[in-house]
Write an enzyme that holds these catalytic residues in place. Structure first.
Site, PDB file in Angstrom:
ATOM      1  N   SER B  95       0.811  -1.092  -0.038  1.00 27.62           N
ATOM      2  CA  SER B  95       0.108  -0.241   0.169  1.00 27.62           C
ATOM      3  C   SER B  95       0.760   0.887   0.339  1.00 27.62           C
ATOM      4  O   SER B  95       1.797   1.379  -0.791  1.00 27.62           O
ATOM      5  CB  SER B  95      -0.570  -0.452   1.160  1.00 27.62           C
ATOM      6  N   ASP B 217      -9.714  -3.498  -5.632  1.00 27.95           N
ATOM      7  CA  ASP B 217      -9.410  -3.155  -4.741  1.00 27.95           C
ATOM      8  C   ASP B 217      -9.684  -1.680  -5.154  1.00 27.95           C
ATOM      9  O   ASP B 217      -9.594  -0.620  -5.915  1.00 27.95           O
ATOM     10  CB  ASP B 217      -7.409  -3.001  -5.183  1.00 27.95           C
ATOM     11  N   HIS B 245      -7.345  -5.354  -0.483  1.00 21.42           N
ATOM     12  CA  HIS B 245      -6.169  -4.187  -1.100  1.00 21.42           C
ATOM     13  C   HIS B 245      -5.463  -5.026  -0.032  1.00 21.42           C
ATOM     14  O   HIS B 245      -3.942  -4.648   0.102  1.00 21.42           O
ATOM     15  CB  HIS B 245      -6.555  -2.951  -0.106  1.00 21.42           C
TER      16      HIS B 245
END
Lengths: 274, 274
Positions: B95, B217, B245
């Protein structure tokens, strides 16, 4: 990264800055510290490793000549310290690793702040007035038995060494650990250990040391611990209620308490400055 | 030892020499890599850490100005690399830490051999032709909600971000992790993350990179992953079957397989030499 760290399966964790380096004994591995390290990881940087041939170290790195005396193992400890840039180390050594720490601290005294010696012995064989606890022929017999039958020796001796027969799971764990150790390396390390004589090294130590002596320890009797206290200049002796040779497994709370009290006392430099 | 390692609760283990440095995402900690690292610890040196304010890092080290952009977090990554003497690093970032790794690799390209970017996004807000997935007012609304109610935001958003509603325990874990994070730091980090724009940095990367894009996502849609692949010079794009995610938690096998295939391909220098 360095081959040294991979070779010894070095593990580093904890949220303090001062390093606490734990060295396991014969036929054990870093897992033997699992009841001790949680008490210290908030305030120290914990460094664990496996001696060559033990645990998940790289057994291919073994060399009969390099490890022909405890100095080879002490050199490994110093190599790990150098690789990680360790300073003011609190070295915690169990059994034979107590003397390995003594040798390391003599060689590079500036790296070490304190030594915690758990069940140490500078010589296992009696000699004139010196009581080591074993006659030479007993040690020779033990080593011959080990040479001829690694698994048989391990399952016979581990429970005796552990003591605490009311908790047979402790002896079983040590048996399994002895059995998992590389047999050729174990035989060689046992010989180097049980025939070692580091009495003359004790007066050379400049590092403050704690001697944690178990009651009823067949490997390191009380007289041995007291001998070390008399010959290692800045040392304290504690006779624990714990029995057997592995209080890190059999009596972790008492071991932790004794270490905490020792660590609370001012560091040597602070004493000198006051 | 260094304050840097204590500050970030750095943990180092594994029996290989080449370092694999894992950086967790917003509101997570190093524990989020627990299904991934076992596949690599035999062959790599694993380095885990917690961003300041997350996990068991030292939240007192937080500073609004230092962490006013992702560069502050990238500086921490480089400080850890320097302290441990890491070279030829395989950086694995989840991320927002994917872009943190991109910034670190631009600043010290010689330290990094490869980047593994899991669910990366260089900008979350749509801009002309660029599809980031969020309108500016949506992001402002999310950040206002977070500012007013950290726990409410965490328990609402974490399950949405995790996806995989058929396995509610995954969303619960992420909710708990978001809730445990220091609220002031979480709010500040979310703002820095969701308002970041690192599109202009992508062409500066000289390190070989893998983009692991999840299907469905909500944080980083497929168009964002493909944009990175088109703008980051030496990059590969994999569209995973995994949804949500956090494939490191929800689909560790597929994540490991994709990483293994990427790592099996020759290193950039070897390609150039052949």
């Amino acid at each position: 990264m360095s081959a040294v760290l991979a070779r010894h399966n070095v593990k580093v964790f904890g949220r303090g800055e001062q390093p606490m380096l734990f060295a396991h004994g014969y036929g054990c591995d870093q897992n033997m510290w699992r009841f001790i390290t949680p008490a210290f990881e908030d305030r120290y940087r914990i460094v664990l490793f496996d001696h060559v041939g033990h645990g998940q170290s790289d057994a291919a790195a073994f060399d009969q000549s390099r490890y022909g005396s405890l100095q080879g193992y002490a050199d490994d400890v110093l190599a790990i310290c150098r690789e990680l840039g360790l300073e003011d180390v609190i070295f915690v050594g169990h059994s034979v690793s107590a003397m390995i720490g003594v040798l390391a601290a003599i060689q590079e005294p500036e790296r070490f702040e304190r030594l915690v010696l758990i069940g140490p012995s500078p010589r296992y064989i009696d000699d004139d007035d010196y009581v080591g606890g074993f006659k030479r022929e007993d040690i020779e017999g033990l080593l011959d038995f080990l040479d001829s039958n690694h698994l048989g020796w391990s399952s016979t001796m581990a429970p005796v060494i552990m003591g605490n027969p009311d908790r047979p799971e402790l002896g079983e764990e040590l048996t399994n650990s002895f059995c998992r150790t590389n047999p050729e390396i174990a035989k060689h390390f046992a010989r180097v250990t049980f025939l070692s004589d580091n009495r003359a090294d004790l007066p050379k130590v400049r590092t403050k040391a704690l001697i944690l002596q178990c009651s009823q320890d067949v490997i390191a009797p009380e007289a041995v611990g007291r001998y070390i206290q008399q010959n290692l200049p800045d040392s304290e002796f504690i006779l624990m209620q714990a029995t057997g040779h592995c209080p890190n497994l059999s009596a972790p709370e008492e071991t932790i308490e004794a270490m905490e009290a020792f660590l609370r006392a001012p560091a040597p430099e602070q004493v000198a400055a006051s």
